[in-house]
Motif scaffolding. Sequence first.
Motif, PDB file in Angstrom:
ATOM      1  N   GLU A 149      -0.005  -0.198   0.412  1.00  0.00           N
ATOM      2  CA  GLU A 149      -1.161  -0.247   0.161  1.00  0.00           C
ATOM      3  C   GLU A 149      -1.558   1.534   0.290  1.00  0.00           C
ATOM      4  O   GLU A 149      -2.642   1.843  -0.548  1.00  0.00           O
ATOM      5  N   HIS A 150      -0.945   2.153   1.337  1.00  0.00           N
ATOM      6  CA  HIS A 150      -1.286   3.695   1.556  1.00  0.00           C
ATOM      7  C   HIS A 150      -0.812   4.343   0.234  1.00  0.00           C
ATOM      8  O   HIS A 150      -1.420   5.237  -0.289  1.00  0.00           O
ATOM      9  N   LEU A 151       0.377   3.933  -0.142  1.00  0.00           N
ATOM     10  CA  LEU A 151       0.663   4.759  -1.368  1.00  0.00           C
ATOM     11  C   LEU A 151       0.019   4.342  -2.453  1.00  0.00           C
ATOM     12  O   LEU A 151      -0.396   5.516  -3.292  1.00  0.00           O
ATOM     13  N   CYS A 152      -0.636   3.248  -2.684  1.00  0.00           N
ATOM     14  CA  CYS A 152      -1.463   2.872  -4.032  1.00  0.00           C
ATOM     15  C   CYS A 152      -2.707   3.857  -3.865  1.00  0.00           C
ATOM     16  O   CYS A 152      -3.317   4.217  -4.719  1.00  0.00           O
ATOM     17  N   ALA A 153      -3.121   4.060  -2.559  1.00  0.00           N
ATOM     18  CA  ALA A 153      -4.349   4.875  -2.380  1.00  0.00           C
ATOM     19  C   ALA A 153      -4.164   6.386  -2.959  1.00  0.00           C
ATOM     20  O   ALA A 153      -5.310   6.956  -3.220  1.00  0.00           O
ATOM     21  N   ILE A 154      -3.070   6.829  -3.077  1.00  0.00           N
ATOM     22  CA  ILE A 154      -2.817   8.269  -3.458  1.00  0.00           C
ATOM     23  C   ILE A 154      -2.149   8.508  -4.790  1.00  0.00           C
ATOM     24  O   ILE A 154      -1.952   9.476  -5.360  1.00  0.00           O
ATOM     25  N   ARG A 155      -1.920   7.173  -5.435  1.00  0.00           N
ATOM     26  CA  ARG A 155      -1.292   7.187  -6.666  1.00  0.00           C
ATOM     27  C   ARG A 155      -2.461   6.696  -7.768  1.00  0.00           C
ATOM     28  O   ARG A 155      -3.249   6.206  -7.386  1.00  0.00           O
ATOM     29  N   GLU A 156      -2.117   7.135  -9.056  1.00  0.00           N
ATOM     30  CA  GLU A 156      -3.303   7.092 -10.197  1.00  0.00           C
ATOM     31  C   GLU A 156      -2.814   5.389 -10.965  1.00  0.00           C
ATOM     32  O   GLU A 156      -3.720   4.974 -11.362  1.00  0.00           O
ATOM     33  N   GLU A 157      -1.582   4.993 -10.587  1.00  0.00           N
ATOM     34  CA  GLU A 157      -0.969   3.907 -11.401  1.00  0.00           C
ATOM     35  C   GLU A 157      -1.704   2.767 -10.948  1.00  0.00           C
ATOM     36  O   GLU A 157      -2.289   2.602  -9.478  1.00  0.00           O
ATOM     37  N   SER A 158      -1.862   1.565 -11.295  1.00  0.00           N
ATOM     38  CA  SER A 158      -2.233   0.421 -10.818  1.00  0.00           C
ATOM     39  C   SER A 158      -1.262  -0.139  -9.657  1.00  0.00           C
ATOM     40  O   SER A 158      -0.039  -0.133  -9.730  1.00  0.00           O
ATOM     41  N   PRO A 159      -1.955  -1.002  -8.808  1.00  0.00           N
ATOM     42  CA  PRO A 159      -1.144  -1.469  -7.618  1.00  0.00           C
ATOM     43  C   PRO A 159       0.054  -2.325  -8.402  1.00  0.00           C
ATOM     44  O   PRO A 159       1.256  -2.246  -7.799  1.00  0.00           O
ATOM     45  N   GLN A 160      -0.179  -3.083  -9.410  1.00  0.00           N
ATOM     46  CA  GLN A 160       0.863  -3.893 -10.015  1.00  0.00           C
ATOM     47  C   GLN A 160       2.020  -3.193 -10.473  1.00  0.00           C
ATOM     48  O   GLN A 160       3.256  -3.610 -10.074  1.00  0.00           O
ATOM     49  N   ASP A 161       1.721  -2.136 -11.170  1.00  0.00           N
ATOM     50  CA  ASP A 161       2.745  -1.197 -11.933  1.00  0.00           C
ATOM     51  C   ASP A 161       3.391  -0.441 -10.661  1.00  0.00           C
ATOM     52  O   ASP A 161       4.594  -0.506 -10.890  1.00  0.00           O
ATOM     53  N   ILE A 162       3.019  -0.023  -9.664  1.00  0.00           N
ATOM     54  CA  ILE A 162       3.402   0.616  -8.562  1.00  0.00           C
ATOM     55  C   ILE A 162       4.655  -0.325  -8.047  1.00  0.00           C
ATOM     56  O   ILE A 162       5.580  -0.147  -7.645  1.00  0.00           O
ATOM     57  N   ALA A 163       3.990  -1.627  -7.703  1.00  0.00           N
ATOM     58  CA  ALA A 163       4.940  -2.691  -7.012  1.00  0.00           C
ATOM     59  C   ALA A 163       6.273  -3.052  -7.677  1.00  0.00           C
ATOM     60  O   ALA A 163       7.437  -3.244  -7.358  1.00  0.00           O
ATOM     61  N   GLU A 164       6.016  -3.066  -9.110  1.00  0.00           N
ATOM     62  CA  GLU A 164       7.042  -3.536 -10.175  1.00  0.00           C
ATOM     63  C   GLU A 164       7.885  -2.341 -10.298  1.00  0.00           C
ATOM     64  O   GLU A 164       9.164  -2.764 -10.146  1.00  0.00           O
ATOM     65  N   VAL A 165       7.544  -1.230 -10.460  1.00  0.00           N
ATOM     66  CA  VAL A 165       8.481   0.015 -10.544  1.00  0.00           C
ATOM     67  C   VAL A 165       9.316   0.359  -9.421  1.00  0.00           C
ATOM     68  O   VAL A 165      10.482   0.538  -9.425  1.00  0.00           O
ATOM     69  N   ILE A 166       8.647   0.065  -8.371  1.00  0.00           N
ATOM     70  CA  ILE A 166       9.210   0.547  -7.007  1.00  0.00           C
ATOM     71  C   ILE A 166      10.272  -0.498  -6.776  1.00  0.00           C
ATOM     72  O   ILE A 166      11.431  -0.404  -6.152  1.00  0.00           O
ATOM     73  N   TYR A 167       9.994  -1.899  -7.030  1.00  0.00           N
ATOM     74  CA  TYR A 167      10.903  -2.988  -6.651  1.00  0.00           C
ATOM     75  C   TYR A 167      12.047  -2.730  -7.547  1.00  0.00           C
ATOM     76  O   TYR A 167      13.149  -2.938  -7.105  1.00  0.00           O
ATOM     77  N   LYS A 168      12.152  -2.535  -8.704  1.00  0.00           N
ATOM     78  CA  LYS A 168      13.243  -2.241  -9.765  1.00  0.00           C
ATOM     79  C   LYS A 168      13.843  -1.163  -9.273  1.00  0.00           C
ATOM     80  O   LYS A 168      15.105  -1.026  -9.315  1.00  0.00           O
ATOM     81  N   THR A 169      13.275   0.218  -8.985  1.00  0.00           N
ATOM     82  CA  THR A 169      14.062   1.224  -8.485  1.00  0.00           C
ATOM     83  C   THR A 169      14.974   1.065  -7.099  1.00  0.00           C
ATOM     84  O   THR A 169      16.186   1.121  -7.102  1.00  0.00           O
TER      85      THR A 169
END
Length: 254
Positions: free
Chosen positions: A227-247
């Motif tokens: 949640e703290h990362l989402c607050a400083i990124r421009e992408e949507s939380p859903q996109d952030i979660a999906e990309v980071i999980y895949k990485t």
Amino acid sequence: MRFIDTHCHLDFDELRERLPQHLADAQALGVEHCVVPGVTLAQCRTLPAFAQQYSGVKIAFGLHPYFMAQHKAGDMAQLAELAHRHSSELVAIGECGIDAIVEDIPAQQQLFIEHIALSNALKLPLIVHHRKSHHLLAAAFKQQPPQNGGVIHAFSGSLQDANTYLKLGFKLGVGGTISYPRAVKTRTTLAQVPLDSLVLETDAPSMPLAGYQGQPNTPKRLVEVFEHLCAIREESPQDIAEVIYKTSQEILSR
């Protein structure tokens, strides 16, 4: 949403008594896997059985620089033998690295270089500890180039530091540090790097988030790091979660 805690010391005493509950709490929030790094030779010997005991636990073998006073001559050779024997059970080599607060930097550098060589031999990524040591890590990487990338654990530093690691194939570990307003440089850097260069971690029971100082950190707090990362990124939380999980899956794929 699904998450992987790429760095947590579940076998440390602070979590041991209530570990099943800690894992259940994390899994209820979508934390599917937790990676437990090695810190000493004796502890690494216990990790294969530990991983079999708890669902969703992945392991790595390493000699942590913080415990230099405990490491003995021959420990690295024994660790390498152990790692070769259990290579199919490992997702990484580490926790290893260089800590400028700990004594005997030359010995730390040599030990880290041997970890890099082991990771290259086993074709496994590295879990790298740093503290005031970006320049020392760079020197070690120049002497023994890493071939399988890995994670720069608890990354803190500039965009230049980040790009140096990314060019070597590493991902940046994002933990509770970003919850502190004073971590301006690190927060700014993590807002700018490519999203697929980031993974999440708690470092439980260490590295508590702001508001939890003095309490043991736990894997369920990974969602708050997110949640703290989402607050400083421009992408949507859903996109952030999906990309980071895949990485996370790609870098720690076993």
